[in-house]
Design an enzyme around this catalytic site. Structure first.
Site: not given
Length: 150
Positions: A54, A56, A79, A81, A84
């Site tokens: 992902h 992040e 935002s 998940c 993360c």
């Protein structure tokens, strides 16, 4: 947005745009310490065939080993998940600046309940990149794969 948030979110958004240009999902992140970028990254699940890549996570991987994250701020276009979010909590990142939570609500309340300062910018650029991505044929299925929904 403050000028500082504008600068760093623009860099995260550029990462998101790069992810989409490379055939992946448009989610970008930037890790900042003392007003300086430590690392940046974007979602690379498709490009790398890696289910945990992902935005992040890519950003934090590129930061390499850090003595501490307790003096950093993570900027992310979407935002986070739960995966993360868990990483943010594990590393003790005290502040997360989120571009938007309209496309994906994520785990902002969970982070806040655990003492993380979350700033939600409700940024139109971050929303727009996700809208453009979702409008492309086949990308809705890719999105559902990314957030583990059928």
């Amino acid at each position: 947005m403050t000028d500082k948030h504008d600068l760093f979110m623009a860099q995260a958004l550029a990462e998101a745009e790069q992810g989409m240009a490379d055939g992946g999902l448009p989610i970008g992140a930037v890790l900042v310490r003392d007003g300086q970028v430590v690392s940046r990254g974007h979602n690379q699940r498709v490009q790398q065939g890696d289910p945990i890549a992902h935005g992040e996570m890519d950003c934090l991987r590129k930061a390499g080993r850090q003595h501490s994250y307790r003096d950093t701020v993570l900027y992310t276009t979407l935002s986070p998940c739960m995966m993360c979010t868990g990483t943010i909590l594990q590393f003790g990142i005290p502040k997360v600046v989120v571009g938007e939570a309209e496309t994906f609500e994520g785990n902002i309340p969970f982070l806040r309940e655990r003492g993380v300062e979350v700033v939600l910018l409700d940024d139109e650029g971050c929303k727009d990149v996700m809208r453009r991505f979702m409008a492309q044929p086949g990308n809705l299925a890719l999105w559902h794969e990314d957030i583990a929904e059928d």
